[in-house]
Design an enzyme around this catalytic site. Structure first.
Site, PDB file in Angstrom:
ATOM      1  N   GLU A  49       0.869  -1.182   0.000  1.00 41.27           N
ATOM      2  CA  GLU A  49       0.000   0.000   0.000  1.00 41.27           C
ATOM      3  C   GLU A  49       0.897   1.220   0.000  1.00 41.27           C
ATOM      4  O   GLU A  49       1.735   1.390   0.881  1.00 41.27           O
ATOM      5  CB  GLU A  49      -0.899   0.011   1.247  1.00 41.27           C
ATOM      6  CG  GLU A  49      -2.109  -0.901   1.092  1.00 41.27           C
ATOM      7  CD  GLU A  49      -3.133  -0.776   2.219  1.00 41.27           C
ATOM      8  OE1 GLU A  49      -4.150  -1.484   2.161  1.00 41.27           O
ATOM      9  OE2 GLU A  49      -2.920   0.020   3.154  1.00 41.27           O
ATOM     10  N   ASP A  60      -5.541  10.420   9.465  1.00 42.13           N
ATOM     11  CA  ASP A  60      -4.222   9.946   9.886  1.00 42.13           C
ATOM     12  C   ASP A  60      -3.752  10.594  11.171  1.00 42.13           C
ATOM     13  O   ASP A  60      -4.003  11.772  11.426  1.00 42.13           O
ATOM     14  CB  ASP A  60      -3.202  10.214   8.777  1.00 42.13           C
ATOM     15  CG  ASP A  60      -3.390   9.265   7.611  1.00 42.13           C
ATOM     16  OD1 ASP A  60      -3.266   8.045   7.846  1.00 42.13           O
ATOM     17  OD2 ASP A  60      -3.686   9.720   6.491  1.00 42.13           O
ATOM     18  N   TYR A 175     -10.643  -3.436   3.732  1.00 42.20           N
ATOM     19  CA  TYR A 175      -9.684  -3.065   4.769  1.00 42.20           C
ATOM     20  C   TYR A 175     -10.492  -2.769   6.031  1.00 42.20           C
ATOM     21  O   TYR A 175     -11.237  -1.805   6.090  1.00 42.20           O
ATOM     22  CB  TYR A 175      -8.928  -1.823   4.289  1.00 42.20           C
ATOM     23  CG  TYR A 175      -7.817  -1.309   5.182  1.00 42.20           C
ATOM     24  CD1 TYR A 175      -7.933  -1.240   6.569  1.00 42.20           C
ATOM     25  CD2 TYR A 175      -6.635  -0.831   4.606  1.00 42.20           C
ATOM     26  CE1 TYR A 175      -6.905  -0.752   7.354  1.00 42.20           C
ATOM     27  CE2 TYR A 175      -5.600  -0.327   5.387  1.00 42.20           C
ATOM     28  CZ  TYR A 175      -5.753  -0.293   6.771  1.00 42.20           C
ATOM     29  OH  TYR A 175      -4.747   0.214   7.541  1.00 42.20           O
TER      30      TYR A 175
END
Lengths: 267, 386
Positions: A49, A60, A175
């Site tokens: 990734e 993030d 995911y």
């Protein structure tokens, strides 16, 4: 069958789980990314990734935020990232590459133009964090038309109705975000991950990777016991942040230790 | 009603034409859905709405008056300028109309902790205020640059019991504060209610904030006829009313240092949960903005404004820092009102177009807040040490 699907199917046939490392493209500098990708493969990466730097990485934590900032300081654009993948492909035709980032750089390029350029560069999958299935119909259809797997997130908060919406659009793998939080946050609770995965897998036909909070061989082994793939990001980016000296070798070594632990996972 | 003006926005998933929607990571999707459902129930609940109206009347001091700025209008020599006095609200700005509504919603949903982003600090103060009022824990994210330039508001929030977290990433302004608030929310989604301060963000926020702020326009409609306000919505369907939105022109739109996505025809993009016009570079990275006003220093705009621009119902212009500062001083001197720097942009545009209009025409400016918080900024620009 796409490169991602083939890779994951082969692992499954072998009773092994995929190891999916994440690094941010262009971090610490653009010239090093391809070398680091090869180092990840050497350490046992099954899929890579590659983070596309973005000015406002809302999902993030500080570690990957700083990686984005370092890459953007070098002016790394989405087109530059595609260039890195193309370079990587010259010497590695087998390892699938998934781009992970935010919707706006892709929007700015246009889905169609991006999809063509991404396929030409050798990209296999794309995960846009802030594009949930409700807003992703056109994007996912365009990607699939070009043979790119649209990768979607699932979370501890995802209800059954949404798992089904994701199942309808996703290909390659999904995911599963192991915890409520940003990347690099806290440590994961394996028992709750296992319980949620059992629910997810009853609705999904695609493999499920787990990420967020996996930072050492032990946590990777625990997740490998319940998931189809293990994603490690912030821990690797910390390694990048620690400096360029011996970086490629350090990434290879760390990943190899994770790989070894995963291969002893009991199913 | 004129058919052309019939308006029914947004759609069920929060789209205003091509704008709006929900662009967030999966973890927040369920929370946004819960919020939408609870909000729809709340506004249909007479008890909830009665409490909201009671709080607006007794805690905020509504209705806020409409004031005819006669002296300033005469000096400008054209249209009559009226001010909707949101600066007279408790906390000193329009922001509290929305934070009361959302805090009541948070309480109804059983959330004990609220978070907010703030630029100028007005929304932060309004959030800290209602958190104190309803006994909720409050954390406010504020860009480090804004913490420095709006220090009176930072201290106000602390007095009210809120925790102010300076955000040092990116441009250290409103956009970065919003990123950090989103990160907090995704981490504490079970316990926490995110009070967004403007008609932006993922659905249902643009609609919800609009609806709580509609009180300004609804009052003004009663208080005056055929007037306009910054909170456009109640006037959208009223024919014969021109709607003008004023953006921050910063150092001038030609310099690139501004916060005027609509005036400069920025491309459509995705940020902070919504699709809308967005200041960005050719690679889709968000660019840093500039405005003397911290509350306007943001690269995007709410989706409904983008839609109103697309359909031609509203027009958008930019006012530069120096023009806003002149209007700030003029209102102080000619009307005895110290306006917020944000509101001074709208005042400056009114002053610009009033002389081109007839004396019996009317301009209604939403004086969205008072300027006490801006006094250190103004003094610094005038070279005065306080």
């Amino acid at each position: 069958m796409s490169r991602i699907q083939k890779t994951l199917a082969a692992l499954k046939a072998d009773c092994r789980q995929a190891l999916i490392p994440f690094i941010t493209a262009g971090d610490p500098r653009p010239g090093l990314t391809v070398e680091l990708m090869h180092a990840l493969v050497k350490g046992g990466a099954d899929v890579i990734e590659l983070g596309v730097p973005f000015s406002d990485p809302m999902a993030d934590g500080p570690v990957i935020q700083r990686a984005s900032e370092r890459a953007l300081a070098h002016g790394v654009s989405l087109r530059d990232v595609l260039g890195m993948v193309a370079e990587f492909r010259k010497t590695d035709a087998g390892t699938p590459v998934v781009l992970m980032g935010y919707a706006n750089p892709v929007e700015a390029m246009g889905y169609q133009v991006f999809a063509q350029a991404a396929v030409a560069a050798g990209v296999d999958g794309v995960l846009t964090v802030d594009l949930p299935p409700e807003e992703a119909e056109e994007c996912a259809a365009t990607f699939k038309r070009h043979g790119i797997d649209p990768i979607f997130l699932l979370a501890p908060t995802t209800p059954v109705s949404r798992i089904q919406a994701v199942e309808r659009l996703a290909s390659g793998y999904v995911y599963y975000v192991s915890l409520k939080g940003v990347t690099g946050a806290a440590t994961l609770d394996v028992a709750s991950v296992a319980a949620k995965l059992a629910e997810l897998q009853s609705y999904l036909s695609v493999p499920v990777g787990v990420g967020f909070g996996i930072r050492d061989p032990e946590s990777a082994r625990a997740v490998a016991a319940v998931a189809d793939a293990v994603v490690i990001g912030s821990r690797l980016v910390q390694e990048v942040e620690a400096g360029e000296a011996g970086l490629a070798a350090r990434l290879t070594e760390f990943l190899a230790s994770v790989r070894a632990a995963m291969d002893t996972a009991r199913r | 009603m004129n058919d052309k003006l019939r308006y029914n926005q947004p759609d069920a998933r929060g789209h205003f034409g091509q704008h709006g929607g929900i662009y967030v990571a999966e973890t927040l999707m369920a929370a946004l859905d819960e919020l939408r459902v609870e909000y729809e129930k709340a506004i249909a609940d007479p008890d909830f709405m009665a409490e909201y109206r009671y709080e607006l009347a007794h805690y905020v001091g509504r209705p806020s008056p409409v004031y005819h700025a006669k002296r300033w209008s005469e000096l400008l020599g054209g249209a009559q300028i009226y001010l909707k006095r949101e600066d007279l609200n408790h906390t000193g700005a329009h922001k509290v109309n929305n934070t009361i509504g959302q805090a009541l919603l948070a309480r109804r949903m059983g959330k004990k902790r609220v978070i907010a982003e703030t630029g100028a600090g007005q929304h932060g103060v309004a959030s800290a205020t209602v958190a104190a009022r309803y006994g909720l824990e409050c954390v406010v994210y504020m860009g480090a640059e804004d913490v420095a330039r709006q220090s009176p508001n930072v201290y106000r929030m602390k007095l009210l019991g809120a925790t102010v977290v300076p955000v040092t990433s990116g441009s250290k302004t409103l956009k970065d504060a919003m990123n950090e608030a989103m990160r907090d929310w995704v981490t504490n989604v079970d316990s926490t209610y995110y009070i967004i301060g403007t008609c932006a963000g993922p659905h249902p926020y643009p609609t919800l904030v609009r609806d709580f702020q509609c009180v300004i326009g609804e009052e003004a409609k009663v208080q005056m006829q055929d007037m306009i306000g910054r909170h456009f919505h109640p006037y959208v369907e009223v024919p014969g009313v021109r709607l003008i939105g004023v953006e921050a022109g910063g150092h001038g739109v030609e310099t690139g240092q501004h916060a005027a996505p609509l005036t400069t025809n920025a491309k459509v993009g995705v940020l902070h949960g919504q699709r809308s016009y967005l200041m960005q570079d050719a690679n889709g990275q968000i660019v840093e903005t500039h405005s003397v006003s911290a509350g306007l220093d943001y690269p995007g705009v709410g989706p409904e404004h983008s839609y109103l621009k697309d359909i031609g119902r509203a027009e958008y212009v930019a006012i530069n820092d120096d023009e806003a500062l002149k209007a700030f001083h003029d209102l102080c001197r000619f009307e005895g009102i110290i306006p917020a720097l944000e509101s001074s942009h709208a005042l400056a545009h009114a002053a610009k177009i009033a002389p081109t209009m007839a004396k019996d025409q009317v301009l209604l400016v939403n004086l969205s807040g008072r300027g006490d918080k801006d006094i250190p900024t103004i003094a610094k620009l005038d070279g005065i040490q306080l």
